[in-house]
Design an enzyme around this catalytic site. Structure first.
Site, PDB file in Angstrom:
ATOM      1  N   SER A 124      17.414  10.701  -1.366  1.00 15.77           N
ATOM      2  CA  SER A 124      16.491  10.884  -2.490  1.00 15.77           C
ATOM      3  C   SER A 124      17.255  11.498  -3.652  1.00 15.77           C
ATOM      4  O   SER A 124      17.850  12.572  -3.527  1.00 15.77           O
ATOM      5  CB  SER A 124      15.339  11.807  -2.081  1.00 15.77           C
ATOM      6  OG  SER A 124      14.435  11.992  -3.145  1.00 15.77           O
ATOM      7  N   ALA A 125      17.251  10.838  -4.813  1.00 17.38           N
ATOM      8  CA  ALA A 125      18.106  11.244  -5.928  1.00 17.38           C
ATOM      9  C   ALA A 125      17.749  12.609  -6.496  1.00 17.38           C
ATOM     10  O   ALA A 125      18.632  13.371  -6.891  1.00 17.38           O
ATOM     11  CB  ALA A 125      18.049  10.190  -7.031  1.00 17.38           C
ATOM     12  N   HIS A 126      16.454  12.935  -6.565  1.00 21.50           N
ATOM     13  CA  HIS A 126      16.098  14.183  -7.242  1.00 21.50           C
ATOM     14  C   HIS A 126      16.469  15.421  -6.449  1.00 21.50           C
ATOM     15  O   HIS A 126      16.377  16.537  -6.948  1.00 21.50           O
ATOM     16  CB  HIS A 126      14.612  14.198  -7.637  1.00 21.50           C
ATOM     17  CG  HIS A 126      13.651  14.338  -6.508  1.00 21.50           C
ATOM     18  ND1 HIS A 126      12.919  13.294  -6.017  1.00 21.50           N
ATOM     19  CD2 HIS A 126      13.265  15.415  -5.786  1.00 21.50           C
ATOM     20  CE1 HIS A 126      12.119  13.707  -5.054  1.00 21.50           C
ATOM     21  NE2 HIS A 126      12.318  14.996  -4.886  1.00 21.50           N
ATOM     22  N   THR A 165      10.220  -4.685  -8.862  1.00 23.39           N
ATOM     23  CA  THR A 165      11.359  -4.760  -9.766  1.00 23.39           C
ATOM     24  C   THR A 165      12.236  -3.526  -9.609  1.00 23.39           C
ATOM     25  O   THR A 165      11.746  -2.403  -9.544  1.00 23.39           O
ATOM     26  CB  THR A 165      10.873  -4.856 -11.228  1.00 23.39           C
ATOM     27  OG1 THR A 165      10.052  -6.022 -11.357  1.00 23.39           O
ATOM     28  CG2 THR A 165      12.038  -4.936 -12.191  1.00 23.39           C
ATOM     29  N   CYS A 217       5.722  19.323  -0.141  1.00 30.03           N
ATOM     30  CA  CYS A 217       4.792  18.213   0.054  1.00 30.03           C
ATOM     31  C   CYS A 217       3.578  18.609   0.889  1.00 30.03           C
ATOM     32  O   CYS A 217       2.583  17.907   0.924  1.00 30.03           O
ATOM     33  CB  CYS A 217       5.511  17.034   0.716  1.00 30.03           C
ATOM     34  SG  CYS A 217       6.873  16.387  -0.264  1.00 30.03           S
TER      35      CYS A 217
END
Length: 352
Positions: free
Chosen positions: A181-183, A216, A301
């Site tokens: 996960s990039a963040h 996309t 979360c």
């Protein structure tokens, strides 16, 4: 002293300047990478370059499927892996448990480590898919995934490693698939990846990403993710910045609190779980907030549910300790001044 101290990096780490610049580049370049016209072909070339950069930065020899984040990557792997029974550890993130609600739960020991004896028994079935995190988002405990991988592969199974909290901070473990996960390492929100050793391990699930994902592709996000990974240093954070926590750990013990790292099999430095001796975790979160410091109670979360952490329950942590536990997590931009201020406020609250 900054106006606000953000020590909830396990939830969302602030965007790195390199990632911000890459996002702007991506927005200027954006076109649908699936389009056959010149703009689409240019976007496709940039997307594939970002894919290769992510692979190089992570040292991954397999394939990269860009997703909207870790939750989608987990759902893709657990829902479409060419494997048999799904087995997940009891301390996995809620996203893993929700992606495989009928999976067998693998117990952990009180130190947070997966019970390898019980795992050895559980994998004795046809080609299981075993999901185990590298670093726990609530406690910071690191699993011995080399040992886990050996047992899983010996049985002919596949290992899915949740690396959301570890990618960019430490080497990837030996595994067949990995969730990123990039963040979590200073990249943009809304982009992540499922790393797959071989596409043949997955059933096709859509029209994009070589037929393995619907939707996309997020070109700006992919460029930002690649730039953020390339900006990760080794070590991820200078150990000297976290040095004040060592003194706080001793003070915590002396005051009758619980420094959860003392119980863990392999505590990592970037996530600390701490139980104050007298104050509930929810009250601590509010008091820290009033002092200008953001911390959390368990995983971001699920922290709003007010339920006892399933991670601490699985580790058999005493309910009164679990109720008084908060999480502080540290990222690429954390400063020594911020850590010192956190320690100061924690002691003020504990001694009040």
């Amino acid at each position: 002293m900054p106006d606000r101290i953000y020590l909830d990096h396990a939830a969302t780490t602030p965007l790195r300047p390199e990632a911000r610049a890459a996002l702007e580049e991506g927005f200027a370049l954006w076109a649908n990478p699936s389009s056959p016209h010149a703009e689409g072909r240019k976007a496709r070339a940039a997307l594939e370059d970002a894919r290769e950069r992510v692979k190089r930065a992570l040292g991954w020899q397999g394939e990269v499927i860009f997703t909207s984040g870790a939750s989608e990557a987990a759902a893709l792997a657990l829902g479409h892996a060419q494997a048999g029974a799904r087995l997940v550890s009891a301390v996995e993130h809620d996203a893993i448990h929700k992606a495989a609600p009928d999976a067998e739960r693998l117990p952990v020991r009180p130190n947070g480590a997966l019970d390898l004896e019980l795992l050895t028994e559980a994998v004795q079935r046809e080609r299981p898919l075993v999901a185990v995190q590298q670093v726990n988002s609530e406690t910071g405990n690191r699993q011995d995934l080399a040992a886990v991988a050996g047992l899983v592969h010996e049985s002919g199974g596949l290992l899915l490693a949740d690396c959301a909290q570890s990618a960019g901070k430490m080497p990837l473990p030996p595994c067949d698939m990995a969730i990123v996960s990039a963040h979590k390492f200073g990249g943009p929100i809304g982009i992540g990846a499922l790393l797959v050793r071989d596409y043949a391990m997955l059933e096709p699930a859509g029209g994009q990403e070589r037929g393995y994902r619907r939707g996309t592709e997020n070109l700006p996000g992919a460029l930002g993710m690649a730039a953020a990974l390339e900006a990760c240093s080794d070590p991820y954070l200078d150990p000297a910045i976290l040095a004040p926590l060592d003194q706080l750990a001793q003070e915590c013990r002396d005051l009758g609190g619980t420094w959860l790292a003392d119980r863990l099999s392999d505590a990592t430095p970037y996530i600390r779980a701490i139980a104050m001796p007298k104050m509930s975790g929810s009250a601590q979160v509010m008091r820290f907030d009033m002092a200008g410091i953001s911390v959390s109670q368990g995983s971001a979360c699920s922290s709003g549910t007010m339920k006892t952490s399933h991670v601490l329950q699985a580790m058999q942590v005493e309910p009164e300790v679990a109720d008084r536990t908060i999480r502080a997590s540290f990222g690429w931009n954390t400063t020594a001044v911020e850590v010192e201020r956190f320690c100061e406020v924690w002691l003020e609250l504990a001694k009040a």
